[in-house]
Scaffold this motif. Structure first.
Motif, PDB file in Angstrom:
ATOM      1  N   GLU A  31      31.257 133.588 -36.697  1.00 20.26           N
ATOM      2  CA  GLU A  31      31.107 135.035 -36.301  1.00 20.26           C
ATOM      3  C   GLU A  31      30.875 136.093 -37.318  1.00 20.26           C
ATOM      4  O   GLU A  31      29.844 136.772 -37.363  1.00 20.26           O
ATOM      5  CB  GLU A  31      32.272 135.400 -35.640  1.00 20.26           C
ATOM      6  CG  GLU A  31      32.547 134.719 -34.296  1.00 20.26           C
ATOM      7  CD  GLU A  31      33.927 134.925 -33.483  1.00 20.26           C
ATOM      8  OE1 GLU A  31      34.704 135.812 -34.267  1.00 20.26           O
ATOM      9  OE2 GLU A  31      34.150 134.625 -32.515  1.00 20.26           O
ATOM     10  N   SER A  32      31.322 135.776 -38.485  1.00 23.53           N
ATOM     11  CA  SER A  32      30.823 136.493 -39.801  1.00 23.53           C
ATOM     12  C   SER A  32      29.361 136.412 -40.146  1.00 23.53           C
ATOM     13  O   SER A  32      28.751 137.238 -40.346  1.00 23.53           O
ATOM     14  CB  SER A  32      31.718 135.890 -40.938  1.00 23.53           C
ATOM     15  OG  SER A  32      33.126 136.145 -40.676  1.00 23.53           O
ATOM     16  N   ILE A  33      29.050 135.116 -40.180  1.00 18.67           N
ATOM     17  CA  ILE A  33      27.546 134.903 -40.365  1.00 18.67           C
ATOM     18  C   ILE A  33      26.749 135.591 -39.523  1.00 18.67           C
ATOM     19  O   ILE A  33      25.658 136.262 -39.779  1.00 18.67           O
ATOM     20  CB  ILE A  33      27.290 133.453 -40.348  1.00 18.67           C
ATOM     21  CG1 ILE A  33      28.012 132.740 -41.734  1.00 18.67           C
ATOM     22  CG2 ILE A  33      25.888 132.919 -40.496  1.00 18.67           C
ATOM     23  CD1 ILE A  33      28.064 131.194 -41.898  1.00 18.67           C
ATOM     24  N   GLN A  34      27.073 135.506 -38.130  1.00 23.90           N
ATOM     25  CA  GLN A  34      26.330 135.967 -37.111  1.00 23.90           C
ATOM     26  C   GLN A  34      26.090 137.485 -37.072  1.00 23.90           C
ATOM     27  O   GLN A  34      25.227 138.136 -36.916  1.00 23.90           O
ATOM     28  CB  GLN A  34      26.744 135.739 -35.590  1.00 23.90           C
ATOM     29  CG  GLN A  34      26.063 136.064 -34.503  1.00 23.90           C
ATOM     30  CD  GLN A  34      26.535 135.476 -33.169  1.00 23.90           C
ATOM     31  OE1 GLN A  34      27.753 135.150 -33.050  1.00 23.90           O
ATOM     32  NE2 GLN A  34      25.891 135.687 -32.243  1.00 23.90           N
ATOM     33  N   SER A  35      27.347 138.145 -37.504  1.00 21.67           N
ATOM     34  CA  SER A  35      27.363 139.733 -37.852  1.00 21.67           C
ATOM     35  C   SER A  35      26.526 140.172 -38.939  1.00 21.67           C
ATOM     36  O   SER A  35      25.789 141.100 -38.725  1.00 21.67           O
ATOM     37  CB  SER A  35      28.792 140.168 -37.867  1.00 21.67           C
ATOM     38  OG  SER A  35      29.318 139.619 -39.022  1.00 21.67           O
ATOM     39  N   PHE A  36      26.522 139.314 -40.077  1.00 21.76           N
ATOM     40  CA  PHE A  36      25.665 139.524 -41.285  1.00 21.76           C
ATOM     41  C   PHE A  36      24.347 139.373 -40.995  1.00 21.76           C
ATOM     42  O   PHE A  36      23.584 140.183 -41.455  1.00 21.76           O
ATOM     43  CB  PHE A  36      26.282 138.705 -42.396  1.00 21.76           C
ATOM     44  CG  PHE A  36      25.476 139.086 -43.449  1.00 21.76           C
ATOM     45  CD1 PHE A  36      25.779 140.263 -44.295  1.00 21.76           C
ATOM     46  CD2 PHE A  36      24.458 138.112 -44.046  1.00 21.76           C
ATOM     47  CE1 PHE A  36      25.108 140.325 -45.495  1.00 21.76           C
ATOM     48  CE2 PHE A  36      23.715 138.354 -45.119  1.00 21.76           C
ATOM     49  CZ  PHE A  36      23.884 139.556 -45.778  1.00 21.76           C
ATOM     50  N   GLY A  37      24.078 138.392 -40.214  1.00 25.43           N
ATOM     51  CA  GLY A  37      22.635 138.296 -39.694  1.00 25.43           C
ATOM     52  C   GLY A  37      22.158 139.375 -38.903  1.00 25.43           C
ATOM     53  O   GLY A  37      20.847 139.840 -38.838  1.00 25.43           O
ATOM     54  N   THR A  38      22.910 139.896 -37.815  1.00 26.83           N
ATOM     55  CA  THR A  38      22.503 140.929 -37.246  1.00 26.83           C
ATOM     56  C   THR A  38      22.544 142.013 -37.880  1.00 26.83           C
ATOM     57  O   THR A  38      21.497 143.028 -37.767  1.00 26.83           O
ATOM     58  CB  THR A  38      23.722 141.046 -36.039  1.00 26.83           C
ATOM     59  OG1 THR A  38      23.767 140.041 -35.383  1.00 26.83           O
ATOM     60  CG2 THR A  38      23.233 142.301 -35.156  1.00 26.83           C
ATOM     61  N   TYR A  39      23.198 142.124 -39.001  1.00 23.63           N
ATOM     62  CA  TYR A  39      22.920 143.705 -39.652  1.00 23.63           C
ATOM     63  C   TYR A  39      21.892 143.609 -40.612  1.00 23.63           C
ATOM     64  O   TYR A  39      21.050 144.493 -40.689  1.00 23.63           O
ATOM     65  CB  TYR A  39      24.260 143.739 -40.712  1.00 23.63           C
ATOM     66  CG  TYR A  39      24.142 144.645 -41.906  1.00 23.63           C
ATOM     67  CD1 TYR A  39      24.527 146.070 -41.406  1.00 23.63           C
ATOM     68  CD2 TYR A  39      23.839 144.307 -43.061  1.00 23.63           C
ATOM     69  CE1 TYR A  39      24.158 147.057 -42.691  1.00 23.63           C
ATOM     70  CE2 TYR A  39      23.554 145.165 -44.022  1.00 23.63           C
ATOM     71  CZ  TYR A  39      23.945 146.483 -43.821  1.00 23.63           C
ATOM     72  OH  TYR A  39      23.675 147.505 -44.573  1.00 23.63           O
TER      73      TYR A  39
END
Length: 104
Positions: A31-39
């Motif tokens: 989830e952290s990687i996904q939120s960073f990717g979204t950012y």
């Protein structure tokens, strides 16, 4: 009397400490990687939008619907955001290369 309104603090809210327990943190690394990717995706979209806006402003200037100062401001904003993106990319590549050189 001359007043400096640059540092007007009437509308400033005081900082408040947040407790660690109340913050919304991603629970898993995925989830952290996904939120960073979204950012990152949103940031790159913003840079592309600024470049498109600068291009549209220059087209409006050619037609006579925009002032030269508006065109220059939009162009400089697009240029600065592109330069910032390039520098962030360079730092990420350098950090990756440094991690790959690290011996375990």
């Amino acid at each position: 009397m001359i007043q400096n309104n640059m540092f007007n603090t009437q509308g400033v809210q005081p900082l408040q400490m947040k407790s660690v327990a109340t913050e919304n943190k991603p629970s898993t690394p995925a989830e952290s990687i996904q939120s960073f990717g979204t950012y990152l995706q949103n940031a790159l979209g913003s840079v592309a939008a600024q470049e498109t806006q600068a291009h549209e402003m220059s087209n409006q200037f050619l037609v006579g619907k925009a002032n030269v100062d508006q065109v220059l401001i939009a162009s400089e904003q697009a240029l600065l955001s592109l330069q910032l993106t390039t520098q962030v990319r360079n730092k990420v590549v350098e950090a990756y290369q440094e991690v790959m050189r690290t011996q375990l």
